[in-house]
Enzyme design. Structure first.
Site, PDB file in Angstrom:
ATOM      1  N   GLY A 119       0.829  -1.211   0.000  1.00 54.53           N
ATOM      2  CA  GLY A 119       0.000   0.000   0.000  1.00 54.53           C
ATOM      3  C   GLY A 119       0.857   1.253   0.000  1.00 54.53           C
ATOM      4  O   GLY A 119       0.648   2.174  -0.810  1.00 54.53           O
ATOM      5  N   THR A 141       7.038  -5.613   6.006  1.00 52.59           N
ATOM      6  CA  THR A 141       5.738  -5.799   6.636  1.00 52.59           C
ATOM      7  C   THR A 141       5.752  -7.127   7.378  1.00 52.59           C
ATOM      8  O   THR A 141       6.236  -8.126   6.834  1.00 52.59           O
ATOM      9  CB  THR A 141       4.559  -5.826   5.650  1.00 52.59           C
ATOM     10  N   ILE A 142       5.204  -7.122   8.576  1.00 55.73           N
ATOM     11  CA  ILE A 142       5.110  -8.400   9.288  1.00 55.73           C
ATOM     12  C   ILE A 142       4.198  -9.358   8.513  1.00 55.73           C
ATOM     13  O   ILE A 142       4.318 -10.561   8.638  1.00 55.73           O
ATOM     14  CB  ILE A 142       4.601  -8.228  10.735  1.00 55.73           C
ATOM     15  N   ASP A 143       3.279  -8.804   7.710  1.00 57.46           N
ATOM     16  CA  ASP A 143       2.279  -9.646   7.020  1.00 57.46           C
ATOM     17  C   ASP A 143       2.882 -10.496   5.894  1.00 57.46           C
ATOM     18  O   ASP A 143       2.286 -11.473   5.464  1.00 57.46           O
ATOM     19  CB  ASP A 143       1.169  -8.768   6.426  1.00 57.46           C
ATOM     20  N   GLU A 238      -5.968 -13.174  11.831  1.00 60.64           N
ATOM     21  CA  GLU A 238      -6.978 -12.164  12.176  1.00 60.64           C
ATOM     22  C   GLU A 238      -8.058 -11.954  11.116  1.00 60.64           C
ATOM     23  O   GLU A 238      -9.165 -11.547  11.421  1.00 60.64           O
ATOM     24  CB  GLU A 238      -6.296 -10.825  12.493  1.00 60.64           C
ATOM     25  N   HIS A 285      -0.053  -6.179  18.730  1.00 59.25           N
ATOM     26  CA  HIS A 285       1.121  -5.426  18.274  1.00 59.25           C
ATOM     27  C   HIS A 285       2.439  -5.908  18.840  1.00 59.25           C
ATOM     28  O   HIS A 285       3.484  -5.428  18.392  1.00 59.25           O
ATOM     29  CB  HIS A 285       0.908  -3.941  18.567  1.00 59.25           C
ATOM     30  N   ARG A 288       4.997  -6.788  16.350  1.00 58.64           N
ATOM     31  CA  ARG A 288       5.773  -5.782  15.611  1.00 58.64           C
ATOM     32  C   ARG A 288       7.015  -5.348  16.383  1.00 58.64           C
ATOM     33  O   ARG A 288       7.821  -4.574  15.875  1.00 58.64           O
ATOM     34  CB  ARG A 288       4.885  -4.576  15.292  1.00 58.64           C
TER      35      ARG A 288
HETATM   36  O1  F6P Z   1       0.173  -4.464   8.338  1.00 58.79           O
HETATM   37  C1  F6P Z   1       0.715  -4.682   9.598  1.00 58.79           C
HETATM   38  C2  F6P Z   1      -0.357  -4.812  10.644  1.00 58.79           C
HETATM   39  O2  F6P Z   1       0.275  -5.056  11.880  1.00 58.79           O
HETATM   40  C3  F6P Z   1      -1.419  -5.859  10.342  1.00 58.79           C
HETATM   41  O3  F6P Z   1      -0.963  -7.163  10.582  1.00 58.79           O
HETATM   42  C4  F6P Z   1      -2.527  -5.396  11.248  1.00 58.79           C
HETATM   43  O4  F6P Z   1      -3.781  -5.822  10.750  1.00 58.79           O
HETATM   44  C5  F6P Z   1      -2.411  -3.904  11.181  1.00 58.79           C
HETATM   45  O5  F6P Z   1      -1.097  -3.609  10.748  1.00 58.79           O
HETATM   46  C6  F6P Z   1      -2.652  -3.182  12.477  1.00 58.79           C
HETATM   47  O6  F6P Z   1      -2.662  -1.819  12.217  1.00 58.79           O
HETATM   48  P1  F6P Z   1      -2.582  -0.687  13.321  1.00 58.79           P
HETATM   49  O7  F6P Z   1      -1.128  -0.541  13.687  1.00 58.79           O
HETATM   50  O8  F6P Z   1      -3.119   0.506  12.655  1.00 58.79           O
HETATM   51  O9  F6P Z   1      -3.383  -1.146  14.495  1.00 58.79           O
END
Ligand code: F6P
Length: 362
Positions: A119, A141-143, A238, A285, A288
């Site tokens: 994105g 990205t962690i994803d 999720e 989180h 992360r």
């Molecule tokens: O894209 C990374 C991510 O941690 C996703 O896994 C999660 O859905 C989203 O960001 C959470 O976003 P935010 O930091 O806005 O809560």
């Protein structure tokens, strides 16, 4: 004529472990290797909206050693400020891309390195095209859902956190005869769930790419009981949908929704159907944070060095990537349009099935 280049760098989108390692690699290569100047832009593209632009000159003194080991990003980041549809205080959005373009021009850059997910890279591509500025992307990205690269910075560290969580849940699950449900992040992709589930010995893994039903899950728990296994570990990504096909999301502020809570739905469904005592952990989180694992530091370093080398070669509109044991580059246009999701017929799904892990479909 200028003797050296002046390059900008920013981190954009959700943070992850390994971003500082990328910054360190870029600064080493650009400053030491080429004698260039590196301008670190603060808070993703949001720093470019301020006047003066929020930024700092990055030098080796900033990366004396400890930052390589630290999660987060010293530059700050944002995942809510799309400049083409910038959220307004009173609701609604406004196109602020021209202000960003002006901000980039004010910095008098020769090129920009954007560290982001698909994105963010898409947005940065539009912005730099508008500004006539060469862009090299670095996937993070962690994803792990960025296309055209086997891995993105941050994924391995997130999988480590989720695997550690399963290691911690297993003894308490066994001590209390419980079914433990662990909900992990990943947005629309099940990469974290699948990798951590395999590595952490899960019995059941639910990912958004494979629709699930309760029958196979109940059968799996029954099988485990017949084999005197008194507990089960369940990993749920999720973005997995409910049995009715609905996503489970919560509001963030007034205008934005995020995934979260499907673990509770699955935990309750399992309890109702099997009579098992269930407990749910939503990891959130923490995935992360934590020190980046060696693999993220390695990939971050390789990506950072290559990104600078690409600029030195006059390349642009490319993203560095990790493929076939090596750092490569891919056209950015190929990357930003289609997120990379788990292949239901791929090797890791086959591995999970080969281990007898129930994926909710059979
Ligand atoms: O894209 C990374 C991510 O941690 C996703 O896994 C999660 O859905 C989203 O960001 C959470 O976003 P935010 O930091 O806005 O809560």
């Amino acid at each position: 004529m200028k003797s050296g280049k002046r390059i900008g760098i920013l981190t954009s989108g959700g943070d992850c472990a390994g971003l500082n390692a990328v910054l360190r690699a870029v600064v080493h290569r650009a400053v030491e290797g080429y004698g260039w100047m590196v301008i670190g832009i603060h808070k993703g593209t949001n720093g470019l909206l301020s006047r003066p632009v929020e930024c700092e000159t990055l030098d080796l003194a900033r990366f004396s050693g400890e930052l390589l080991r630290r999660a987060g990003t010293v530059l700050g980041t944002t995942n809510t400020g799309n400049p083409f549809a910038f959220p307004q205080a009173g609701g609604g959005t406004r196109d602020r891309s021209n202000e960003i373009v002006d901000g980039l021009r004010l910095l008098e850059l020769d090129a920009l390195i954007g560290i982001g997910g698909d994105g963010s890279l898409k947005i940065l591509r539009r912005l730099t095209r508008k500004a006539g500025l060469p862009l090299v992307g670095i996937p993070k990205t962690i994803d792990n859902d960025v296309a055209a690269t086997e891995v993105s910075v941050g994924f391995a560290s997130a999988v480590r956190v989720a695997t550690d969580a399963l290691d911690n849940l297993q003894p308490t699950a066994a001590s209390h005869d419980r079914v433990m449900v662990l909900e992990v992040m990943g947005r629309d992709a099940g990469h974290i769930a699948l990798a951590a589930g395999i590595a952490g010995g899960a019995d059941i893994i639910l990912i958004p790419e494979i629709p699930w039903r309760m029958d196979p899950i109940a059968r799996k728990i029954d099988d485990l009981r017949k084999r005197d296994r008194n507990f089960a570990l369940v990993v749920v990504a999720e973005a997995v949908l409910t049995e009715e096909g609905e996503p489970v999301m919560g509001w963030i502020g007034k205008s934005r929704k995020n995934y979260g809570g499907i673990g509770y739905y699955v935990g309750e469904a399992i309890a109702n159907r099997t009579g098992a005592e269930t407990r749910v952990t939503v990891l959130g989180h923490v995935q992360r944070g934590g020190a980046p694992v060696w693999r993220d530091r390695l990939i971050a370093s390789a990506f950072g060095v290559r990104a600078v080398d690409l600029i030195a070669q006059g390349r642009e509109d490319v993203m560095v990537a990790w493929n076939a044991r090596s750092v490569t580059e891919m056209p950015l246009g190929k990357v930003v349009n289609e997120p990379h999701r788990v292949d239901p017929h791929g090797a890791l799904v086959a591995t999970a099935r080969g281990l007898g892990i129930c994926l909710g479909d059979e």
